[in-house]
Design an enzyme around this catalytic site. Structure first.
Site, mmCIF file in Angstrom:
data_model
loop_
_atom_site.group_PDB
_atom_site.id
_atom_site.type_symbol
_atom_site.label_atom_id
_atom_site.label_comp_id
_atom_site.label_asym_id
_atom_site.label_seq_id
_atom_site.Cartn_x
_atom_site.Cartn_y
_atom_site.Cartn_z
ATOM 1 N N GLU A 34 1.454 1.903 7.076
ATOM 2 C CA GLU A 34 1.872 0.709 7.685
ATOM 3 C C GLU A 34 2.917 -0.373 7.209
ATOM 4 O O GLU A 34 3.885 -0.765 7.881
ATOM 5 C CB GLU A 34 0.644 -0.274 7.961
ATOM 6 C CG GLU A 34 -0.579 0.246 8.732
ATOM 7 C CD GLU A 34 -1.817 -0.613 8.690
ATOM 8 O OE1 GLU A 34 -1.630 -1.874 8.236
ATOM 9 O OE2 GLU A 34 -2.733 -0.037 8.737
ATOM 10 N N TYR A 59 -7.785 4.512 2.991
ATOM 11 C CA TYR A 59 -7.476 3.098 2.968
ATOM 12 C C TYR A 59 -6.032 2.858 2.506
ATOM 13 O O TYR A 59 -4.909 2.356 2.957
ATOM 14 C CB TYR A 59 -8.226 1.986 2.276
ATOM 15 C CG TYR A 59 -8.833 1.049 3.193
ATOM 16 C CD1 TYR A 59 -10.126 0.521 2.945
ATOM 17 C CD2 TYR A 59 -7.990 0.362 4.369
ATOM 18 C CE1 TYR A 59 -10.449 -0.573 3.876
ATOM 19 C CE2 TYR A 59 -8.323 -0.618 4.888
ATOM 20 C CZ TYR A 59 -9.714 -1.100 4.697
ATOM 21 O OH TYR A 59 -10.312 -2.328 5.661
HETATM 22 C C1 LIG Z 1 -1.908 -12.403 13.250
HETATM 23 C C2 LIG Z 1 -1.003 -11.262 12.297
HETATM 24 C C3 LIG Z 1 -2.234 -10.560 11.426
HETATM 25 C C4 LIG Z 1 -1.542 -9.769 10.244
HETATM 26 C C5 LIG Z 1 -2.513 -9.395 9.250
HETATM 27 C C6 LIG Z 1 -1.580 -8.670 8.266
HETATM 28 C C7 LIG Z 1 -2.585 -8.511 7.097
HETATM 29 C C8 LIG Z 1 -3.125 -7.238 6.914
HETATM 30 C C9 LIG Z 1 -4.058 -7.260 5.339
HETATM 31 C C10 LIG Z 1 -5.087 -6.172 5.558
HETATM 32 C C11 LIG Z 1 -4.436 -4.650 5.578
HETATM 33 C C12 LIG Z 1 -5.472 -3.896 5.900
HETATM 34 C C13 LIG Z 1 -4.823 -2.534 6.272
HETATM 35 C C14 LIG Z 1 -5.617 -1.653 7.194
HETATM 36 C C15 LIG Z 1 -5.462 -0.494 7.195
HETATM 37 C C16 LIG Z 1 -6.188 0.806 7.605
HETATM 38 O O1 LIG Z 1 -7.272 0.501 8.203
HETATM 39 S S1 LIG Z 1 -5.938 2.472 7.056
HETATM 40 C C17 LIG Z 1 -7.291 3.401 7.670
HETATM 41 C C18 LIG Z 1 -8.460 3.435 6.634
HETATM 42 N N1 LIG Z 1 -9.197 2.203 6.846
HETATM 43 C C19 LIG Z 1 -10.726 2.012 6.364
HETATM 44 O O2 LIG Z 1 -11.287 2.801 6.284
HETATM 45 C C20 LIG Z 1 -11.315 0.775 6.888
HETATM 46 C C21 LIG Z 1 -11.958 1.110 8.357
HETATM 47 N N2 LIG Z 1 -12.334 -0.207 8.546
HETATM 48 C C22 LIG Z 1 -13.915 -0.608 8.538
HETATM 49 O O3 LIG Z 1 -14.514 0.087 7.736
HETATM 50 C C23 LIG Z 1 -14.359 -1.899 9.050
HETATM 51 O O4 LIG Z 1 -13.096 -2.308 10.131
HETATM 52 C C24 LIG Z 1 -14.343 -2.757 7.938
HETATM 53 C C25 LIG Z 1 -14.589 -4.152 8.672
HETATM 54 C C26 LIG Z 1 -13.240 -3.130 7.135
HETATM 55 C C27 LIG Z 1 -15.701 -2.584 7.212
HETATM 56 O O5 LIG Z 1 -16.746 -2.188 8.283
HETATM 57 P P1 LIG Z 1 -18.158 -3.210 7.998
HETATM 58 O O6 LIG Z 1 -18.725 -2.913 9.214
HETATM 59 O O7 LIG Z 1 -18.249 -4.251 7.279
HETATM 60 O O8 LIG Z 1 -19.012 -2.016 6.790
HETATM 61 P P2 LIG Z 1 -19.849 -0.914 7.422
HETATM 62 O O9 LIG Z 1 -20.661 -0.483 6.030
HETATM 63 O O10 LIG Z 1 -19.389 0.023 8.184
HETATM 64 O O11 LIG Z 1 -21.123 -1.897 8.291
HETATM 65 C C28 LIG Z 1 -21.716 -2.812 7.739
HETATM 66 C C29 LIG Z 1 -23.096 -2.912 8.549
HETATM 67 O O12 LIG Z 1 -22.729 -3.449 10.106
HETATM 68 C C30 LIG Z 1 -23.185 -2.294 11.037
HETATM 69 N N3 LIG Z 1 -22.399 -2.190 11.918
HETATM 70 C C31 LIG Z 1 -20.837 -2.619 11.859
HETATM 71 N N4 LIG Z 1 -20.394 -2.211 12.945
HETATM 72 C C32 LIG Z 1 -21.181 -1.654 13.614
HETATM 73 C C33 LIG Z 1 -21.160 -0.917 15.153
HETATM 74 N N5 LIG Z 1 -20.052 -1.035 15.573
HETATM 75 N N6 LIG Z 1 -22.235 -0.538 15.446
HETATM 76 C C34 LIG Z 1 -23.438 -0.435 14.685
HETATM 77 N N7 LIG Z 1 -23.615 -1.089 13.618
HETATM 78 C C35 LIG Z 1 -22.485 -1.465 13.084
HETATM 79 C C36 LIG Z 1 -23.226 -1.103 9.990
HETATM 80 O O13 LIG Z 1 -24.147 -0.327 10.466
HETATM 81 C C37 LIG Z 1 -23.876 -1.707 8.636
HETATM 82 O O14 LIG Z 1 -25.096 -1.894 8.954
HETATM 83 P P3 LIG Z 1 -26.187 -1.734 7.762
HETATM 84 O O15 LIG Z 1 -26.081 -0.343 7.403
HETATM 85 O O16 LIG Z 1 -27.519 -1.872 8.325
HETATM 86 O O17 LIG Z 1 -26.057 -2.629 6.532
#
Ligand SMILES: CCCCCCCCCCCCC/C=C/C(=O)SCCNC(=O)CCNC(=O)[C@H](O)C(C)(C)COP(=O)(O)OP(=O)(O)OC[C@H]1O[C@@H](n2cnc3c(N)ncnc32)[C@H](O)[C@@H]1OP(=O)(O)O
Length: 244
Positions: free
Chosen positions: A173, A166
Site C-alpha cells: 500500500e 499484514y
Molecule cells: C479517510 C482516509 C483513511 C486513510 C487511513 C490510513 C491509515 C491506515 C493505517 C492502517 C494500515 C492498515 C493497512 C492494512 C493492510 C492490510 O490489511 S494487509 C492484509 C493483511 N491484513 C490483515 O491480516 C488484517 C485483516 N483484517 C482483520 O483481521 C480485521 O479487519 C480486524 C478488524 C483488523 C481484526 O478483526 P477482528 O474482528 O477484530 O478480530 P477477530 O479475532 O477476527 O474477531 C473478533 C471477534 O469478532 C467476531 N467477528 C468479527 N467479524 C465477524 C464476522 N464478520 N462474522 C462473525 N464473527 C465475526 C470473531 O468471530 C471474534 O469473535 P470471538 O471469537 O467470539 O471473539
C-alpha cells in the site's frame, strides 16, 4: 386459562424476553453466516480471476483493470462490518475495524482506481494478493466458526498468516501511494487552490504524505490488536479490550 405470557406475570415477561433474545440471536447468526459465505465467495472469485488472468496473459499488466469491479464491490461492502461492531452483532472494536476498512476503501477508490498510471505497479499486485489471501482466510474462519465446524488449519491460518501478510500488505500500500505522488502533484487532482469561492485550499499531494505518515501510529495498533486476538484464541489468554 390465560397462558403465563398473557397474564403479565414476572415469569411470563422473562419468558417473553428470552424468546425475543433467542430470535435475535438466530437472526444475527443467520445474517452473519450469509454475509461471511458471500464475502468468502467474492474474494475466492477475485482470487480465481487473478490466477486465470495471469495464466492467460503471462503478465500482471492489466490485471487490476480486469478485477477492479469485483474488488470495488466486495471491499466497499465490508463497510457493513463497522455496523456489525457498532450494533454489537460481533464482539470487536469499532475503531479497529473502522480504520482497517477505511484504509482499504481509501486505497481502492482514492488511489488505485483514481490514478490509472499506477494500476500496473507491482506494489498493487502485492497488496491485492495479500488482501485476497487474508480475506478468504478471515471470512472462511468466521463462517466455519459460526457453523461450529471450524477446522484447526483455518483457525491457525487466521491467527498466524497475518504476522507476515499484514506487513507485506502495508508495504504494498505504501509503495503504491508513493508511486502515485508524482501523478497527483502534476495533475493537482482532488486539490483546491486559492483563490476560490470557498476560500479554502486543499492539496491532495500533501494529504497522501500525511496518510503515509499515519501508518506509523495506526498500523501497530491494528497489528497488536491481532496479536492480542491471537493470544486469546490460540493460547486461551483472557484479554479485555475497550473501545478507547
Ligand atoms: C479517510 C482516509 C483513511 C486513510 C487511513 C490510513 C491509515 C491506515 C493505517 C492502517 C494500515 C492498515 C493497512 C492494512 C493492510 C492490510 O490489511 S494487509 C492484509 C493483511 N491484513 C490483515 O491480516 C488484517 C485483516 N483484517 C482483520 O483481521 C480485521 O479487519 C480486524 C478488524 C483488523 C481484526 O478483526 P477482528 O474482528 O477484530 O478480530 P477477530 O479475532 O477476527 O474477531 C473478533 C471477534 O469478532 C467476531 N467477528 C468479527 N467479524 C465477524 C464476522 N464478520 N462474522 C462473525 N464473527 C465475526 C470473531 O468471530 C471474534 O469473535 P470471538 O471469537 O467470539 O471473539
Amino acid at each position: 386459562m390465560a397462558s403465563s405470557e398473557e397474564d403479565g406475570t414476572v415469569e411470563g415477561k422473562e419468558n417473553n424476553n428470552i424468546k425475543k433474545k433467542k430470535m435475535k440471536s438466530t437472526l444475527a447468526t443467520a445474517w452473519l453466516t450469509f454475509y461471511n459465505i458471500a464475502m468468502t465467495a467474492g474474494w475466492l472469485v477475485l482470487a480465481l480471476a487473478m490466477i486465470r488472468f495471469y495464466i492467460h496473459k503471462g503478465t500482471h499488466r492489466g490485471l487490476y483493470r480486469s478485477i477492479a469491479r469485483t474488488l470495488k464491490f466486495f471491499q466497499t461492502f465490508a463497510l457493513v462490518e463497522v455496523g456489525h461492531c457498532a450494533i454489537g452483532l460481533v464482539k470487536t472494536s469499532v475503531i479497529v475495524t473502522g480504520v482497517q476498512v477505511c484504509s482499504r476503501i481509501f486505497m481502492v477508490w482514492f488511489i488505485t482506481n483514481s490514478i490509472r498510471q499506477i494500476q500496473n505497479e507491482e506494489s498493487v499486485i502485492l497488496f491485492l494478493v495479500v488482501w485476497t489471501v487474508t480475506e478468504i482466510t478471515r471470512y472462511s474462519y468466521y463462517t466455519f466458526n459460526l457453523l461450529n465446524l471450524l477446522p484447526y488449519f483455518i483457525k491457525w491460518a487466521r491467527y498466524n498468516l497475518f504476522i507476515v501478510l499484514y506487513p507485506l500488505g502495508v508495504v504494498g500500500e505504501l509503495f503504491t501511494i508513493y508511486a502515485a505522488l508524482p501523478f497527483v502533484r502534476r495533475s493537482g487532482m482532488y486539490s483546491m487552490r486559492l483563490p476560490n469561492k470557498y476560500n479554502v485550499s486543499f492539496d491532495y499531494y500533501y494529504c497522501l504524505i500525511i496518510v503515509m505518515l499515519s501508518y506509523i501510529p495506526l498500523f501497530p495498533q491494528l497489528f497488536f490488536h491481532m496479536l492480542r486476538q491471537r493470544r486469546r484464541v490460540l493460547h486461551g489468554e483472557v484479554i479485555v479490550e475497550k473501545d478507547d
